[in-house]
Design a protein around this motif. Sequence first.
Motif, PDB file in Angstrom:
ATOM      1  N   ILE A 112       0.837  -1.202   0.000  1.00  0.00           N
ATOM      2  CA  ILE A 112       0.000   0.000   0.000  1.00  0.00           C
ATOM      3  C   ILE A 112       0.871   1.251   0.000  1.00  0.00           C
ATOM      4  N   LYS A 113       1.962   1.215   0.737  1.00  0.00           N
ATOM      5  CA  LYS A 113       2.864   2.367   0.763  1.00  0.00           C
ATOM      6  C   LYS A 113       3.406   2.655  -0.632  1.00  0.00           C
ATOM      7  N   GLN A 114       3.799   1.610  -1.352  1.00  0.00           N
ATOM      8  CA  GLN A 114       4.295   1.798  -2.714  1.00  0.00           C
ATOM      9  C   GLN A 114       3.198   2.352  -3.610  1.00  0.00           C
ATOM     10  N   TRP A 115       1.998   1.841  -3.440  1.00  0.00           N
ATOM     11  CA  TRP A 115       0.860   2.297  -4.242  1.00  0.00           C
ATOM     12  C   TRP A 115       0.550   3.769  -3.978  1.00  0.00           C
ATOM     13  N   LEU A 116       0.567   4.173  -2.710  1.00  0.00           N
ATOM     14  CA  LEU A 116       0.312   5.566  -2.354  1.00  0.00           C
ATOM     15  C   LEU A 116       1.462   6.487  -2.745  1.00  0.00           C
ATOM     16  N   SER A 117       2.605   5.902  -3.028  1.00  0.00           N
ATOM     17  CA  SER A 117       3.782   6.685  -3.414  1.00  0.00           C
ATOM     18  C   SER A 117       3.887   6.884  -4.919  1.00  0.00           C
ATOM     19  N   ASP A 118       2.989   6.262  -5.666  1.00  0.00           N
ATOM     20  CA  ASP A 118       2.958   6.417  -7.122  1.00  0.00           C
ATOM     21  C   ASP A 118       2.056   7.575  -7.518  1.00  0.00           C
ATOM     22  N   LEU A 119       2.310   8.130  -8.694  1.00  0.00           N
ATOM     23  CA  LEU A 119       1.499   9.228  -9.205  1.00  0.00           C
ATOM     24  C   LEU A 119       0.076   8.747  -9.488  1.00  0.00           C
ATOM     25  N   LYS A 120      -0.904   9.511  -9.016  1.00  0.00           N
ATOM     26  CA  LYS A 120      -2.313   9.187  -9.213  1.00  0.00           C
ATOM     27  C   LYS A 120      -3.041  10.392  -9.804  1.00  0.00           C
ATOM     28  N   LEU A 121      -4.153  10.124 -10.463  1.00  0.00           N
ATOM     29  CA  LEU A 121      -5.002  11.200 -10.966  1.00  0.00           C
ATOM     30  C   LEU A 121      -6.147  11.424  -9.977  1.00  0.00           C
ATOM     31  N   ILE A 122      -6.192  12.622  -9.393  1.00  0.00           N
ATOM     32  CA  ILE A 122      -7.180  12.974  -8.384  1.00  0.00           C
ATOM     33  C   ILE A 122      -8.011  14.144  -8.896  1.00  0.00           C
ATOM     34  N   HIS A 123      -9.317  14.086  -8.715  1.00  0.00           N
ATOM     35  CA  HIS A 123     -10.181  15.169  -9.182  1.00  0.00           C
ATOM     36  C   HIS A 123      -9.703  16.530  -8.649  1.00  0.00           C
ATOM     37  N   ALA A 124      -9.770  17.546  -9.504  1.00  0.00           N
ATOM     38  CA  ALA A 124      -9.383  18.912  -9.123  1.00  0.00           C
ATOM     39  C   ALA A 124     -10.286  19.901  -9.855  1.00  0.00           C
ATOM     40  N   ILE A 125     -11.578  19.790  -9.624  1.00  0.00           N
ATOM     41  CA  ILE A 125     -12.544  20.530 -10.427  1.00  0.00           C
ATOM     42  C   ILE A 125     -12.676  21.987 -10.003  1.00  0.00           C
ATOM     43  N   GLY A 126     -12.683  22.267  -8.735  1.00  0.00           N
ATOM     44  CA  GLY A 126     -12.791  23.643  -8.286  1.00  0.00           C
ATOM     45  C   GLY A 126     -14.130  24.261  -8.626  1.00  0.00           C
ATOM     46  N   ALA A 127     -14.091  25.493  -9.155  1.00  0.00           N
ATOM     47  CA  ALA A 127     -15.321  26.244  -9.445  1.00  0.00           C
ATOM     48  C   ALA A 127     -15.719  26.176 -10.910  1.00  0.00           C
TER      49      ALA A 127
END
Length: 442
Positions: free
Chosen positions: A391-406
């Motif tokens: 899990i640590k390795q997985w959380l240490s990899d680049l991920k795409l996270i929503h950043a929608i804002g306004a």
Amino acid sequence: MKIKSKLMKVLICIFGVLILIAAATLGMNKISESKRAEVLKNKVIPLKTVKAESGFEDLKPLESVLKDKKIVSVGETTHGTKEFFQMKHRMLEFLVIKMGYRLFAMEAGFGDAQVVNDYILYGKGNVNDAVKALKYWTWKTEEVSSMIEWMRNYNKDDNNKTKIKFYGFDVQSTKIEKEKVLEYLKVVDGNSINKYESVFNKFNDDNVSSLGKDKLASVKNNIKELLSDFDKNKEQYISKSSDSEYKMAYQDLNNIYKCLQVKSQAGMEYTNTRDKYMAENVKWILDYEKQFGNDKIMLWAHNGHVTKEMPNYTSMGSHLKKMFNDDMYVIGMEFYKGNFRAYPISNSKSAHIKEFTIKNSSSFTFAHNLHNLNIPLYFMDFNSAAQDKGIKQWLSDLKLIHAIGAEYSKYNPIGSYAPQVPLNSYDGMIFIDNISQSKAIN
């Protein structure tokens, strides 16, 4: 007031290359999706509701996670989501009642928030006027109104001896700050009011960017001179008021200068300067409140501001991390599907706020991974989850996270993601599988 999501627009420009990197990284995981989900199920804290005044039994594990923190920052991936706002209200209630927090600050103007503070502390005005004082359409909602009313009711209760205070740390408005400075001068230095009014009348919140380079530079120099006057007259002003009143008035004037500075910039210069100033304001709030015995604060802002790390962008959170290190805990928010309100990304000046729907998040996104746990609402502490090496390795990899804002474009949904390394960007995450739009108030 329409919020120009300059952070979003600039970040979208770098998403193309980073998305490819993220997608490739996601495919390199050494453990399968199903196995990872099973491991994570034992690492997360399921939550029963996003609604405040529902008890704290499910939140009890957070007491040990947050016990030594001075700052708890809570983000959001959209500025138009009901459940994000409700969950923040619930987090505030938990931090106040169970963790001794009495300071709250959000992504709103420093001066504008003083109107809310006057309402929750002293009952000045009403809750609708307090919400409207925050200006941004994003906060003019039933959910924010309910939170503010809860704060007022808490403060009215004589059993609660130490009261909640409401702050804004943003630097995009000056109207209330001007009024507060002039009110202060009436008490300490009435002879200087004309001088200040002469400078203040040269600009307002709507015309700064159109003043022109030379005139704007002149106005900023005028404000610097006024700040210098405050410095020179410090002892006189304090003798006619108090040290705390002087500091507040000085900060109001200083934020006028910061607003002018930010609004004179564009692109990443604008974004980085704004976040730097917001972090400075958070530190100022904590320093100022020491005199009243308050040393813990909850922050409300977009994920992009609270994050400790974002590619090509120095966020408020990254500045605060340098200042407070392990005294700060950053919680991001993410969702899988649902509805939200936003401005459509468009060149049209007449665009109106709309409701958008995301039926599901793409299979190569962080939201999809979180959805696969089949838990509709939960909190994940990354430090605890990372005790598992996979899990640590997985959380240490680049991920795409929503950043929608306004703002949002249904024609470019991939542009609504920000590539981030979860373990570097946040200390924990609240995941809400299915969201709905916030409820606007008139």
